[in-house]
Design a protein around this motif. Sequence first.
Motif, mmCIF file in Angstrom:
data_model
loop_
_atom_site.group_PDB
_atom_site.id
_atom_site.type_symbol
_atom_site.label_atom_id
_atom_site.label_comp_id
_atom_site.label_asym_id
_atom_site.label_seq_id
_atom_site.Cartn_x
_atom_site.Cartn_y
_atom_site.Cartn_z
ATOM 1 N N CYS A 1 4.502 -103.719 -12.717
ATOM 2 C CA CYS A 1 4.357 -105.174 -12.794
ATOM 3 C C CYS A 1 4.546 -105.681 -14.221
ATOM 4 O O CYS A 1 5.178 -106.720 -14.451
ATOM 5 N N LYS A 2 4.006 -104.943 -15.187
ATOM 6 C CA LYS A 2 4.140 -105.356 -16.588
ATOM 7 C C LYS A 2 5.575 -105.241 -17.060
ATOM 8 O O LYS A 2 6.058 -106.082 -17.833
ATOM 9 N N PHE A 3 6.278 -104.194 -16.628
ATOM 10 C CA PHE A 3 7.699 -104.089 -16.983
ATOM 11 C C PHE A 3 8.498 -105.225 -16.353
ATOM 12 O O PHE A 3 9.400 -105.785 -16.979
ATOM 13 N N GLU A 4 8.175 -105.563 -15.119
ATOM 14 C CA GLU A 4 8.924 -106.640 -14.458
ATOM 15 C C GLU A 4 8.688 -107.977 -15.156
ATOM 16 O O GLU A 4 9.594 -108.806 -15.260
ATOM 17 N N LYS A 5 7.484 -108.176 -15.669
ATOM 18 C CA LYS A 5 7.199 -109.410 -16.396
ATOM 19 C C LYS A 5 7.989 -109.499 -17.705
ATOM 20 O O LYS A 5 8.266 -110.586 -18.200
ATOM 21 N N MET A 6 8.343 -108.354 -18.271
ATOM 22 C CA MET A 6 9.083 -108.346 -19.536
ATOM 23 C C MET A 6 10.468 -108.960 -19.385
ATOM 24 O O MET A 6 10.815 -109.942 -20.028
ATOM 25 N N GLN A 7 11.300 -108.319 -18.540
ATOM 26 C CA GLN A 7 12.691 -108.744 -18.400
ATOM 27 C C GLN A 7 13.158 -108.775 -16.942
ATOM 28 O O GLN A 7 14.358 -108.856 -16.698
ATOM 29 N N GLY A 8 12.215 -108.683 -16.018
ATOM 30 C CA GLY A 8 12.570 -108.823 -14.616
ATOM 31 C C GLY A 8 12.975 -107.563 -13.898
ATOM 32 O O GLY A 8 13.337 -107.618 -12.719
ATOM 33 N N LEU A 9 12.931 -106.400 -14.566
ATOM 34 C CA LEU A 9 13.347 -105.162 -13.920
ATOM 35 C C LEU A 9 12.282 -104.710 -12.915
ATOM 36 O O LEU A 9 11.174 -104.348 -13.306
ATOM 37 N N ALA B 1 26.892 -107.859 -18.216
ATOM 38 C CA ALA B 1 26.494 -108.129 -19.603
ATOM 39 C C ALA B 1 25.041 -108.597 -19.660
ATOM 40 O O ALA B 1 24.276 -108.195 -20.547
ATOM 41 N N GLU B 2 24.654 -109.449 -18.695
ATOM 42 C CA GLU B 2 23.276 -109.925 -18.638
ATOM 43 C C GLU B 2 22.319 -108.776 -18.331
ATOM 44 O O GLU B 2 21.229 -108.693 -18.911
ATOM 45 N N PHE B 3 22.742 -107.877 -17.448
ATOM 46 C CA PHE B 3 21.924 -106.710 -17.133
ATOM 47 C C PHE B 3 21.703 -105.862 -18.384
ATOM 48 O O PHE B 3 20.583 -105.415 -18.649
ATOM 49 N N ASN B 4 22.775 -105.639 -19.152
ATOM 50 C CA ASN B 4 22.644 -104.851 -20.384
ATOM 51 C C ASN B 4 21.669 -105.494 -21.360
ATOM 52 O O ASN B 4 20.902 -104.801 -22.039
ATOM 53 N N LYS B 5 21.680 -106.830 -21.452
ATOM 54 C CA LYS B 5 20.764 -107.522 -22.353
ATOM 55 C C LYS B 5 19.318 -107.295 -21.926
ATOM 56 O O LYS B 5 18.442 -107.042 -22.755
ATOM 57 N N ARG B 6 19.071 -107.390 -20.634
ATOM 58 C CA ARG B 6 17.716 -107.196 -20.128
ATOM 59 C C ARG B 6 17.266 -105.744 -20.332
ATOM 60 O O ARG B 6 16.117 -105.482 -20.701
ATOM 61 N N LEU B 7 18.191 -104.823 -20.098
ATOM 62 C CA LEU B 7 17.865 -103.416 -20.282
ATOM 63 C C LEU B 7 17.539 -103.122 -21.744
ATOM 64 O O LEU B 7 16.573 -102.419 -22.059
ATOM 65 N N SER B 8 18.359 -103.675 -22.639
ATOM 66 C CA SER B 8 18.146 -103.469 -24.075
ATOM 67 C C SER B 8 16.806 -104.044 -24.520
ATOM 68 O O SER B 8 16.074 -103.427 -25.303
ATOM 69 N N ALA B 9 16.471 -105.236 -24.020
ATOM 70 C CA ALA B 9 15.204 -105.871 -24.385
ATOM 71 C C ALA B 9 14.019 -105.066 -23.864
ATOM 72 O O ALA B 9 12.982 -104.954 -24.525
ATOM 73 N N THR B 10 14.160 -104.485 -22.679
ATOM 74 C CA THR B 10 13.086 -103.655 -22.115
ATOM 75 C C THR B 10 12.895 -102.395 -22.939
ATOM 76 O O THR B 10 11.770 -101.943 -23.165
ATOM 77 N N ARG B 11 14.002 -101.828 -23.416
ATOM 78 C CA ARG B 11 13.934 -100.584 -24.178
ATOM 79 C C ARG B 11 13.257 -100.760 -25.540
ATOM 80 O O ARG B 11 12.868 -99.780 -26.171
ATOM 81 N N LEU B 12 13.099 -101.989 -25.978
ATOM 82 C CA LEU B 12 12.459 -102.228 -27.274
ATOM 83 C C LEU B 12 11.028 -101.695 -27.320
ATOM 84 O O LEU B 12 10.514 -101.371 -28.384
ATOM 85 N N VAL B 13 10.385 -101.601 -26.148
ATOM 86 C CA VAL B 13 9.005 -101.129 -26.138
ATOM 87 C C VAL B 13 8.917 -99.696 -26.657
ATOM 88 O O VAL B 13 7.946 -99.335 -27.351
ATOM 89 N N ALA B 14 9.929 -98.879 -26.366
ATOM 90 C CA ALA B 14 9.932 -97.506 -26.873
ATOM 91 C C ALA B 14 10.209 -97.480 -28.367
ATOM 92 O O ALA B 14 9.613 -96.688 -29.107
#
Length: 400
Positions: free
Chosen positions: A157-165, A287-300
């Motif tokens: 749930c917390k990951f989904e709140k970040m960027q919708g994944l 391209a939008e998917f890549n942006k969301r994925l990149s933003a999610t990866r920032l947590v690591a």
Amino acid sequence: MGPVGGLKKRRKVEKKPEENGSGSSEKGGPVDWWDEFSKRINGHHFPQRGLDKFQSIFKISRRTFNYICSLVKDHMMAKSRNFTFTNGKPVSFHEQVAVALRRLGSGDSLLAVGDLFGLHHFTVSQMTWRFVEAMEENALHHLQWPSNETEMTEIKCKFEKMQGLPNCCGVVDTTHITMCLPSSDPDNKVWLDHQKNHSMVLQAIVDSEMRFRDIITGWPGKLEDWLVFQSSSFCRLCHKGQRLNGKNLVLSEGLEIQEYIVGDSGYPLLPYLVTPYKGKELLESKAEFNKRLSATRLVAQRAFARLKEMWRIIHGVMWRPDKHKLPRIILACCLLHNIVIDLEDEFQDELPLSYNHDEGYKQRCCGTVDVKGVDLRDKLSFYLSGKLSPDFSAFSVPES
């Protein structure tokens, strides 16, 4: 020593730190210990950014310090020996823990830490290693894969709140612990990585709160990220269906996705590991998917940056480390990183937010693609672009 991973049955924290920093010790408690110990500290360590002297030196609160002491006390006291300061005074248990934490947290040399506390550098080395062993033996429950569905659902749930994944369980990434090795070292070339540094790799799966959930370390830094991942117990468990094996999420009628983690282009695209689309001229949805994925990866990236900032023994270039002991030192630092998060230590709020943990290292790409991974990524991309509507009845959100 070979690669290290911290996997044991997670159990709840039973020992509670005391808020006021009091507790039993050789001379009446940690407060008495600190009052006496702080008077002997040499050098120029003064409170910074509103922190008291204790936090300035150890980068944790006294409450967290007391909890760490409760974890390691039995192990360290069972192997007790007569450590002494240079003036001949015995070193108490709490003082031993303090010296070890200062060595790990500051990254200062053994000589510098010894000078600060009035100890011989060899004594500092022995105390630090004894503490590392005690952490490895008694704190592994702070670094575990989620043990139940409720815990995993909260992470999703917390990951989904970040960027919708949806249904995302973690982020995998790698950082390098750089070393200075003598030219006479017979293994010198083994540890030389692609950036011409001598390094050891640390790979971790991180949850939405920057907590390490699984790690592997001990491999030379030149090893590709995907090879490190492939060698991990986490990867083997995924292949056996024993990790990321929770309930599928229904995106729309007839379409569902399994649990997964995300990574960068250095990892393979697998049925349970989602990586970015490659190419420069991508469709808008990709391209939008890549942006969301990149933003999610920032947590690591933030987790690795925080790890190296707080436990600076693995920050920068380590001077001729024992490569057999280093994986266990890294593990101890990861455990301490998680304890600070688990105890909600107020000091972490004082640290700057950074993403830079591997300066000078360039992204390397993996070409491995699994067709089931392609299918999973496309479903996520379509869903995030609004072309699919999720069936939220298949994925319950825990009450806050």
